[in-house]
Design a protein around this motif. Sequence first.
Motif, PDB file in Angstrom:
ATOM      1  N   GLY A  99      40.241  35.375  28.613  1.00  0.00           N
ATOM      2  CA  GLY A  99      38.997  35.901  29.178  1.00  0.00           C
ATOM      3  C   GLY A  99      38.819  37.415  28.656  1.00  0.00           C
ATOM      4  O   GLY A  99      39.731  37.933  28.296  1.00  0.00           O
ATOM      5  N   PRO A 100      37.674  37.926  29.068  1.00  0.00           N
ATOM      6  CA  PRO A 100      37.307  39.155  28.555  1.00  0.00           C
ATOM      7  C   PRO A 100      38.341  40.355  29.361  1.00  0.00           C
ATOM      8  O   PRO A 100      38.743  40.215  30.526  1.00  0.00           O
ATOM      9  N   ARG A 101      38.544  41.189  28.645  1.00  0.00           N
ATOM     10  CA  ARG A 101      39.620  42.537  29.218  1.00  0.00           C
ATOM     11  C   ARG A 101      38.795  43.645  29.309  1.00  0.00           C
ATOM     12  O   ARG A 101      38.098  44.128  28.647  1.00  0.00           O
ATOM     13  N   ARG A 115      40.045  45.787  44.875  1.00  0.00           N
ATOM     14  CA  ARG A 115      38.981  44.964  45.045  1.00  0.00           C
ATOM     15  C   ARG A 115      38.288  44.475  43.809  1.00  0.00           C
ATOM     16  O   ARG A 115      37.966  43.365  43.563  1.00  0.00           O
ATOM     17  N   LEU A 116      37.983  45.573  42.910  1.00  0.00           N
ATOM     18  CA  LEU A 116      37.446  45.390  41.823  1.00  0.00           C
ATOM     19  C   LEU A 116      38.119  44.407  40.562  1.00  0.00           C
ATOM     20  O   LEU A 116      37.842  43.750  39.980  1.00  0.00           O
ATOM     21  N   ARG A 117      39.496  44.941  40.780  1.00  0.00           N
ATOM     22  CA  ARG A 117      40.518  43.935  40.073  1.00  0.00           C
ATOM     23  C   ARG A 117      40.382  42.412  40.469  1.00  0.00           C
ATOM     24  O   ARG A 117      40.447  41.426  39.371  1.00  0.00           O
ATOM     25  N   GLU A 118      40.104  42.058  41.673  1.00  0.00           N
ATOM     26  CA  GLU A 118      40.045  40.648  42.155  1.00  0.00           C
ATOM     27  C   GLU A 118      38.833  40.129  41.886  1.00  0.00           C
ATOM     28  O   GLU A 118      38.857  39.122  41.535  1.00  0.00           O
ATOM     29  N   LEU A 119      37.787  41.114  41.719  1.00  0.00           N
ATOM     30  CA  LEU A 119      36.375  40.510  41.406  1.00  0.00           C
ATOM     31  C   LEU A 119      36.320  40.076  39.860  1.00  0.00           C
ATOM     32  O   LEU A 119      35.823  38.872  39.646  1.00  0.00           O
ATOM     33  N   VAL A 120      37.003  40.862  39.255  1.00  0.00           N
ATOM     34  CA  VAL A 120      37.071  40.555  37.837  1.00  0.00           C
ATOM     35  C   VAL A 120      37.967  39.363  37.589  1.00  0.00           C
ATOM     36  O   VAL A 120      37.604  38.215  36.630  1.00  0.00           O
ATOM     37  N   ALA A 121      39.266  39.155  38.191  1.00  0.00           N
ATOM     38  CA  ALA A 121      40.050  38.058  38.159  1.00  0.00           C
ATOM     39  C   ALA A 121      39.600  36.634  38.533  1.00  0.00           C
ATOM     40  O   ALA A 121      39.457  35.544  37.906  1.00  0.00           O
ATOM     41  N   GLU A 122      38.644  36.845  39.865  1.00  0.00           N
ATOM     42  CA  GLU A 122      37.894  35.529  40.134  1.00  0.00           C
ATOM     43  C   GLU A 122      36.957  35.021  39.190  1.00  0.00           C
ATOM     44  O   GLU A 122      36.495  33.912  39.305  1.00  0.00           O
ATOM     45  N   SER A 126      40.293  40.101  33.143  1.00  0.00           N
ATOM     46  CA  SER A 126      41.334  41.099  33.462  1.00  0.00           C
ATOM     47  C   SER A 126      41.045  42.498  33.665  1.00  0.00           C
ATOM     48  O   SER A 126      40.168  42.882  32.637  1.00  0.00           O
ATOM     49  N   LEU A 127      41.395  43.013  34.629  1.00  0.00           N
ATOM     50  CA  LEU A 127      41.176  44.367  34.816  1.00  0.00           C
ATOM     51  C   LEU A 127      42.433  45.516  34.756  1.00  0.00           C
ATOM     52  O   LEU A 127      43.102  45.276  35.455  1.00  0.00           O
ATOM     53  N   GLU A 128      42.302  46.211  33.726  1.00  0.00           N
ATOM     54  CA  GLU A 128      43.503  47.214  33.854  1.00  0.00           C
ATOM     55  C   GLU A 128      43.311  48.547  34.455  1.00  0.00           C
ATOM     56  O   GLU A 128      42.135  49.004  34.068  1.00  0.00           O
ATOM     57  N   LEU A 129      43.869  49.050  35.350  1.00  0.00           N
ATOM     58  CA  LEU A 129      43.462  50.254  35.987  1.00  0.00           C
ATOM     59  C   LEU A 129      44.328  51.551  35.540  1.00  0.00           C
ATOM     60  O   LEU A 129      45.651  51.286  35.323  1.00  0.00           O
ATOM     61  N   VAL A 130      43.900  52.487  35.104  1.00  0.00           N
ATOM     62  CA  VAL A 130      44.763  53.721  34.424  1.00  0.00           C
ATOM     63  C   VAL A 130      44.178  54.848  35.243  1.00  0.00           C
ATOM     64  O   VAL A 130      43.541  54.846  36.064  1.00  0.00           O
ATOM     65  N   ASP A 131      45.142  55.822  35.132  1.00  0.00           N
ATOM     66  CA  ASP A 131      44.960  56.909  35.953  1.00  0.00           C
ATOM     67  C   ASP A 131      43.417  57.737  35.754  1.00  0.00           C
ATOM     68  O   ASP A 131      42.908  57.509  34.563  1.00  0.00           O
TER      69      ASP A 131
END
Length: 569
Positions: A99-101, A115-122, A126-131
């Motif tokens: 899926g989209p990254r 919360r945003l990572r869960e929204l994307v996963a649902e 996938s959502l990668e969080l960086v500093d």
Amino acid sequence: MSDRTTCWLLGDQLNPDLDVLDDADDVLLIEAHGFADRKPYHAHKLTLVFSAMRHFRDELRERGHDVTYLRAESFGEGLDEFLAERGRQGDDGDSDDEGPRLRLMRPASHGTGKRLRELVAERGGSLELVDNELFWTTPTDWRAWAGEEETEIGPDDAAERTYRQEHWYRHVRRETGVLMDDGEPVGGEWNYDDLNQETPPDDWEPPGRPTFEPDALTRETHAWVRERFDTWGSDSLDGFAWPVTREEARESLEQFVREGLPAFGRYQDAMVGGEPFLSHSLLSPAINLGLLDPREPVRAVERAYAERGVEPGGYDPAEHGEVGAGAEATSLDEFGGDGGGEARAEAAADPAPVPLNAAEGFVRQVIGWREFVRHVYREAMPELADANQLAQSRDLPPAYWDGDTDMRCLSEAVGHVREYGYAHHIERLMVLSNFALVYGADPAELNEWFHLGFVDAYHWVTTPNVVAMGSFGTDVLSSKPYASSGSYVNRMSDHCADCRYAVSRTTGEGACPFNALYWDFLKENEKTLRGTGRMGLMYSHVDGKDDEEWRAIRERAARVRERAAEGEL
């Protein structure tokens, strides 16, 4: 399978020079509106946020970025639209199992990243969080300084571990080298706050604030905000002058360093009737939106001191005529000037000296306080938001919403917020928060009021400042409440001279409301506060009052609270 990565940027990450953009194939911006439907935000705040986002979209496109800009009620709905277009399709049209990254700088507000990572996963992505690059220090930096032991706020709202800004500030100065000389602070002292507490003479006029004529996009955005949302405060665009682009933010920084900085330190804590801005930088909205990286103003001030620096207190703007040096006065009646004309050009060619107390005072606000409260917020949430160790529960008085009060200091401060979505830090702490504290207002309600009304307010900003510091809801970052009688306001302002309430009196009709409320506050919270650090002197005064005086104080305090609650103070 596609290796395409989308950089998702939020509405407070509006900087086109971010490193996170370098490896991105495209950019996603979601203009979510639902938050503004739930509460009455200041019209200028909504105009600023949405206009800045739309200008940022256009700048990114001009720089060659592939930008998807979506307007939606929520991030979830925006992601639905974005991911529906991408689906599970790779660049070649074949099925993409992963899926989209997306990649996102870690949001500052508590729980938002998760919360945003869960929204994307649902939705199959996938959502990668960086500093987050828009803070100078990272969570790893904080952990290295603070050690592995974290803090929790207990059931009594006392912190198991407390933090003090001055210790952090010195550490960051050492690590960054800002205003340092061979491992020691420039000038030999870390802090010149004692030189930043003067009030200006009556004939001194501050430099004018930067003004930017709203362009067509800002006017369109403002009209839409007025039609779309129920707002609070002034909804006139006449008083709106905040930078909405990176270029304007840089102009604001340049003007402050050139014209405001010389007088900033000396009058940093002053309050003057009819002067909402004085010599304050007014850069916090731009910094908190991401239009300025916090390193930029700090380094600019450091350079100005290197080029024009004098000893602490070595430049007196009142003696040198600040307005004559090329700046125009500003007031509630006249929001700014025309850019300064020939006088401004003269000032640019020969700007005033920068005393060390001015440079250090500004640096302390940014790398000291701003970075500090961000990390304390991370450490102490979610308990911090509901902390209320003094069990304050009264509703905010109506004056906070309508500004209708004969207390000149409170009327002025609320008036500034209503008119501009802004009041400077002493008005925030020693008038707006101080009155709510001694009145007994619920810290969470006060926090929400700040969040709704200030153009530079975000949850990570207001919660530690208002709940912990202003309301003393917990001791996580302060060893004592910032409560005072009217004497502080009288010392730091010209308000009391023209107020119908007498600052010299504590009891009886016509006495300054701050005075009785202050002593009643100390008495009411004696069990919690008497043993608190730095409160010994105040409680020696409490002990010196006899029963008759206390009866008069309690009666006056009750009357003040009654009238304030009825909107008749």
